[in-house]
Design an enzyme around this catalytic site. Structure first.
Site, mmCIF file in Angstrom:
data_model
loop_
_atom_site.group_PDB
_atom_site.id
_atom_site.type_symbol
_atom_site.label_atom_id
_atom_site.label_comp_id
_atom_site.label_asym_id
_atom_site.label_seq_id
_atom_site.Cartn_x
_atom_site.Cartn_y
_atom_site.Cartn_z
ATOM 1 C CG HIS A 398 -7.850 -33.131 -9.246
ATOM 2 N ND1 HIS A 398 -7.647 -33.975 -10.318
ATOM 3 C CD2 HIS A 398 -8.694 -33.793 -8.432
ATOM 4 C CE1 HIS A 398 -8.345 -35.079 -10.161
ATOM 5 N NE2 HIS A 398 -8.998 -34.996 -9.012
ATOM 6 C CE LYS A 593 -2.907 -26.424 -22.154
ATOM 7 N NZ LYS A 593 -2.748 -27.695 -21.497
ATOM 8 C CE LYS A 599 -5.824 -24.877 -17.182
ATOM 9 N NZ LYS A 599 -5.393 -26.282 -17.038
ATOM 10 C CB THR A 701 -5.593 -35.263 -19.045
ATOM 11 O OG1 THR A 701 -6.511 -34.173 -18.931
ATOM 12 C CG2 THR A 701 -5.421 -35.932 -17.702
ATOM 13 C CE LYS A 705 -7.888 -36.245 -22.677
ATOM 14 N NZ LYS A 705 -8.755 -35.177 -22.152
HETATM 15 C C1 26Q Z 1 -14.691 -25.306 -6.828
HETATM 16 C C2 26Q Z 1 -15.548 -24.558 -6.026
HETATM 17 C C3 26Q Z 1 -16.518 -23.747 -6.591
HETATM 18 C C4 26Q Z 1 -16.655 -23.718 -7.966
HETATM 19 C C5 26Q Z 1 -15.799 -24.472 -8.761
HETATM 20 C C6 26Q Z 1 -14.820 -25.238 -8.170
HETATM 21 C C7 26Q Z 1 -13.909 -26.036 -9.041
HETATM 22 C C8 26Q Z 1 -14.412 -26.697 -10.145
HETATM 23 C C9 26Q Z 1 -13.571 -27.423 -10.980
HETATM 24 C C10 26Q Z 1 -12.560 -26.133 -8.773
HETATM 25 C C11 26Q Z 1 -11.735 -26.868 -9.602
HETATM 26 C C12 26Q Z 1 -12.228 -27.511 -10.712
HETATM 27 C C13 26Q Z 1 -11.413 -28.279 -11.654
HETATM 28 C C14 26Q Z 1 -10.125 -28.475 -11.550
HETATM 29 C C15 26Q Z 1 -9.379 -29.194 -12.562
HETATM 30 O O1 26Q Z 1 -9.882 -29.518 -13.612
HETATM 31 N N1 26Q Z 1 -8.117 -29.498 -12.299
HETATM 32 C C16 26Q Z 1 -7.308 -30.208 -13.256
HETATM 33 O O2 26Q Z 1 -7.423 -31.588 -12.978
HETATM 34 C C17 26Q Z 1 -6.779 -32.363 -13.974
HETATM 35 C C18 26Q Z 1 -7.041 -33.814 -13.650
HETATM 36 O O3 26Q Z 1 -6.307 -34.211 -12.553
HETATM 37 C C19 26Q Z 1 -5.298 -32.056 -14.027
HETATM 38 O O4 26Q Z 1 -4.739 -32.763 -15.099
HETATM 39 C C20 26Q Z 1 -5.066 -30.563 -14.213
HETATM 40 O O5 26Q Z 1 -3.699 -30.278 -14.109
HETATM 41 C C21 26Q Z 1 -5.849 -29.793 -13.178
HETATM 42 O O6 26Q Z 1 -5.754 -28.396 -13.419
#
Ligand code: 26Q
Length: 859
Positions: A398, A593, A599, A701, A705
């Site tokens: 992602h 977002k 962003k 996403t 929407k």
């Molecule tokens: C990882 C390790 C420790 C703590 C937190 C994390 C962590 C948590 C959440 C790393 C990443 C996330 C979330 C990422 C995310 O939401 N990415 C988004 O995913 C969407 C669905 O595919 C995409 O549409 C977005 O572009 C993307 O930013």
């Protein structure tokens, strides 16, 4: 609140009807099933039945009555009444799936951003009209009852919401599937503003119970942690490993039914809660360590206490690694238990029955865990175990942001999961000595390639690279939009792509139209129902049928009247939340977002300041009124993101109170952005801001929407914006800014933001404003960090490079909005052309290219 009373609908039974309203009113009797088992009570389907059921639950589940029940109690009772339908379907679905023993997908995700369930479950069951009438007749305001439900905010943003949309589609399409995650006690923090600064408070979504979930003590799992590995020889003289854990944690599963739309299955989201293991603590207790045993309890229960509020990595946090292992190990045990129930110890069918989708690298420790189970527990040979593993896992990436790629310090891994580290070393050695050495045999940089592909990053602080582990251990790797999947191959994992080109694929994200149009925008849905088949929520391509009405004046008026009504509603919410008055006739320009520099909310902000400046210079400037609306949470430890929030709030305060500009410009940052607030904002948007630096937003996403609800995108050629532009056509989207190739070129040349600063007097004036006390009276320079990020710190995300183009894009928006017919046409085309971006299409892509499932309808 009233008790049940005789109504027009008394005694009538429901039948399939085009809309739930119709169902509530006319309902020919359906013969009761003869073969129904005795324990199955009649599920409430009519207004009268539902009223009876709600009142019964008010008494039996909520312990109150209609005279004194709180709104929360009415909500709980309504949910329990709906559960009578839902759990009946859960049982049917599970029975059918067990009988047919079909292959199933197991979605492993640390996040599920479910939002509220009542309205969506009603919508899926076609009981919305019935429930609204029942509640009204019981003397309740159903909007108020819906609003009682706390959001299930068990996720940060896009990735978590995507998981929620995907399990909705899996149930709707009748695919055997189970979502696995963590039953956090505290979801994403609640956000408020104090003097414009973000304040975080814990979210306690379950404080007063959760009617949707059901505990399954019969499926509790015990999970080992810490300790050491013993190496010994068995009777055949072979090496055997035994992990002697230092602690055992109990995983308690909570099941949440996921109701497919229409006559479809109800799948399960299984969330694990951590508890101290009775078994383990008994020894401590008996040894006289009464207090110690309680300390251990607290530590064990900490694991599922709180969701990490970062949407990039939180480097090296032990608890996070334990969370990842805890929920993956519980899930794999659960999967293996279910498999063994049907196949005993015969592992030969496992890969035919089971596929596990890794939602980013967060659950990647599942790979060595599966190996451990197969080798140490099932006694399988390494090669057989590895062959099996590689058929079972698939990985979705992602993000391309380097700082977001997960790495764990080797010493931490070794302490928490000693056996897994050994397994990872073995996977790595075999990979590097095997296929890497073969494919790159003639490459003079073989050693450099090996060190890049290694799961272990060498250096003073050795690290385990979870991305590399995920690619090596999975049979498919997908990005989440076309361009992102290309960049995964070319920039992120190019050597892996050379080894396994067929492993890499794309599945463009999608969103569920049930929540993101049908339920959140009922007026537009009703209008759509009148013009195309009412089954558009499960055949979203049918929205195409609206395109031919895009120039039709009557349709345009109806469409824009609904948009206006939705804006009136949002204006009320804005007033309640911020005390700011906004004009529903203004352009509602929305950016919602997580707050992140990539962003570029700060780009939006400096442009707003430029508009303000233009108005100050000429208050009579002939421009359409505009309201800029933000929703964004900043990770609590992300300094610059919090500074940007503060800056938006401060600029908003100044602009909103400035009478000189005659309400031509308003700015609001709505507090505590979350799914339920998104559902109010999205139907009211005219303009959708999707302005990330090209190459940084994997997909997005929210862009889908908003466009689905008739907003026009102002966006860069990034993530899914590119595909949205392809669908709606260049005339119906406002694209600006550098492309991915241009970004690379500019960065390659050595980007200097000062060049743009000096070249554009307006931009310079706006940035210099941050140094004054204009927005922070008496405190000059309080916002200066935001300026510094775009100048002194190098403007990593190229805000200044894209500023001019962004400003022109907004001039184009102004022109287009003035032409009411043209704008209406664009809005309609946006809704009409969003068919591709529904999550049912994404799921069908996963099923066809990765999961290979068969649909299996039970209901
Ligand atoms: C990882 C390790 C420790 C703590 C937190 C994390 C962590 C948590 C959440 C790393 C990443 C996330 C979330 C990422 C995310 O939401 N990415 C988004 O995913 C969407 C669905 O595919 C995409 O549409 C977005 O572009 C993307 O930013």
């Amino acid at each position: 609140m009233a008790t049940v009373k005789s109504t027009k609908t008394t005694g009538k039974k429901a039948a399939p009807a085009k809309s739930s309203k119709a169902k509530a009113e006319s309902a020919p009797a359906k013969a009761p099933s003869q073969s129904k088992p005795a324990h199955i009570i009649d599920v409430p389907k009519t207004v009268e039945e539902l009223k009876v059921s709600i009142l019964r639950h008010l008494h039996t589940t909520q312990g109150t009555d209609s005279e004194k029940a709180s709104k929360k109690a009415w909500w709980g009772a309504t949910a329990s009444a709906i559960n009578e339908v839902v759990f009946e379907r859960v049982t049917q679905t599970q029975k059918k799936q067990r009988k047919t023993d079909t292959r199933a997908v197991h979605y492993l995700s640390l996040e599920y951003l479910m939002g509220r369930l009542l309205k969506n479950n009603l919508c899926s069951l076609d009981l919305m009209g019935v429930a609204e009438q029942a509640l009204t007749e019981l003397g309740c305001d159903f909007h108020e009852i819906y609003d009682e439900e706390p959001d299930m905010a068990l996720g940060n943003g896009g990735l978590g919401r995507l998981a929620a949309c995907y399990i909705d589609s899996l149930a709707t399409l009748n695919y055997p599937a189970i979502g696995y995650g963590i039953h956090y006690e505290h979801g994403l923090f609640n956000q408020s503003f104090l003097g414009g600064r973000q304040v975080e408070r814990p979210d306690s979504w379950r404080e007063y119970g959760n009617p949707w979930e059901i505990c399954r003590p019969e499926s509790v799992q015990e999970i080992p942690l810490y300790g050491y590995v013993e190496t010994r020889y068995n009777e055949q003289g072979e090496i055997e490993k035994e992990w002697h854990p230092g602690r055992i944690i109990k995983g308690v599963p909570w099941d949440i039914p996921i109701v497919g739309y229409g006559e479809s299955n109800v799948n399960i989201l299984r969330l694990w809660e951590s508890r101290a293991s009775d078994f383990f603590n008994w020894d401590v207790f008996n040894a006289g360590g009464y207090l110690d045993s309680h300390v251990e309890n607290v530590q064990a229960e900490t694991i599922s206490k709180v969701l990490y509020p970062n949407d990039t990595t939180d480097a090296g946090k032990e608890l996070r690694l334990i969370q990842q292992y805890f929920f993956t190990a519980c899930s794999i045990k659960d999967i293996v238990r279910r498999y063994k129930r049907a196949h005993g110890d015969d592992w030969s069918k496992f890969a035919d029955q089971v596929v596990m989708q890794l939602n980013d690298t967060h659950p990647a420790v599942a790979i060595p865990e599966m190996m451990r189970i197969l080798i140490d527990r099932a006694g399988m040979e390494w090669d057989d175990a590895w062959a099996l593993c590689q058929k079972v896992f698939a990985y979705t990436n992602h993000t391309l942001l380097p700082e977001a790629l997960e790495k764990w310090p080797v010493h931490l891994f070794e302490r928490v999961l000693p056996r897994h580290l050994e397994i990872i070393y073995e996977i790595n050695a075999r990979f590097l000595d095997g296929i890497v050495s073969k494919v790159f045999a003639d490459d003079e940089h073989l050693d450099a390639i090996k060190s890049k592909l290694s799961i272990i990053e060498e250096g003073d602080h050795k690290m385990v690279r979870m991305g590399n582990l995920s690619v090596i251990g999975s049979f498919k790797v997908n990005g989440v939009a076309q361009i992102h999947s290309e960049l995964v191959k070319s920039d992120l994992f190019p050597e892996f792509y050379r080894i396994w080109p067929e492993k890499f694929t794309n599945v463009t994200n999608g969103v569920t139209p049930r929540r993101w149009l049908k339920a959140c925008n009922p007026k537009l849905s009703e209008l759509i129902d009148k013009h195309i088949d009412a089954d558009w929520p499960v055949h979203l391509d049918k929205l195409q049928g609206l395109a031919k009405k895009a120039k039709n004046k009557t349709f345009q008026n109806a469409f824009m009247k609904i948009k206006h009504d939705n804006k009136v509603e949002l204006a009320k919410t804005i007033k309640e939340l911020t005390d700011v008055d906004v004009d529903p006739n203004a352009i509602f320009d929305i950016q919602i977002k997580r707050l992140h520099e990539y962003k570029r909310q700060q780009l939006n902000l400096i442009h707003i300041m430029a508009l303000y400046r233009r108005l100050l210079q000429n208050p009579d400037l002939d421009v359409p009124k505009r309201v800029f609306i933000f929703g964004a949470k900043a990770a609590p430890g992300y300094h610059m993101a919090k500074e940007i929030i503060y800056a938006i709030n401060k600029v908003a305060d100044r602009i909103n109170l400035d009478e000189r500009i005659k309400d031509k410009l308003k700015v609001v940052l709505l507090p505590n952005y979350r799914v339920s607030l998104a559902e109010k904002m999205i139907p009211a948007a005219d303009v959708s801001e999707q302005i990330s630096t090209a190459g940084k937003e994997a997909s997005g996403t929210g862009n889908m929407k908003l466009a689905l609800n008739g907003a026009v995108t102002v966006g860069t050629l990034d993530g899914a914006n590119i595909e949205i532009a392809e669908e709606v056509g260049d005339d119906n989207i406002v694209i600006f800014g550098l492309t991915v190739a241009q970004v690379k070129e500019l960065k390659g040349e050595g980007y200097n933001p000062w060049d743009y600063y000096y070249a554009n007097p307006e931009l310079k004036a706006v940035l210099d404003w941050f140094d004054t006390d204009y927005f922070t009276p008496g405190k000059p320079g309080e916002l200066a960090d935001v300026k510094r990020s775009m100048l002194d710190y190098g403007d990593e995300y190229l805000c200044l490079a894209d500023y001019q183009s962004y400003s022109q894009a907004h001039k184009r928006v102004d022109e287009l909005f003035r032409d009411k017919a043209k704008w209406a046409e664009m809005a309609i085309i946006n809704t009409a052309k969003m068919g591709k971006f529904n999550s049912d299409r994404s799921i069908e892509d996963y099923v066809r290219d990765i999961w290979k499932l068969e649909s299996c309808q039970a209901v």
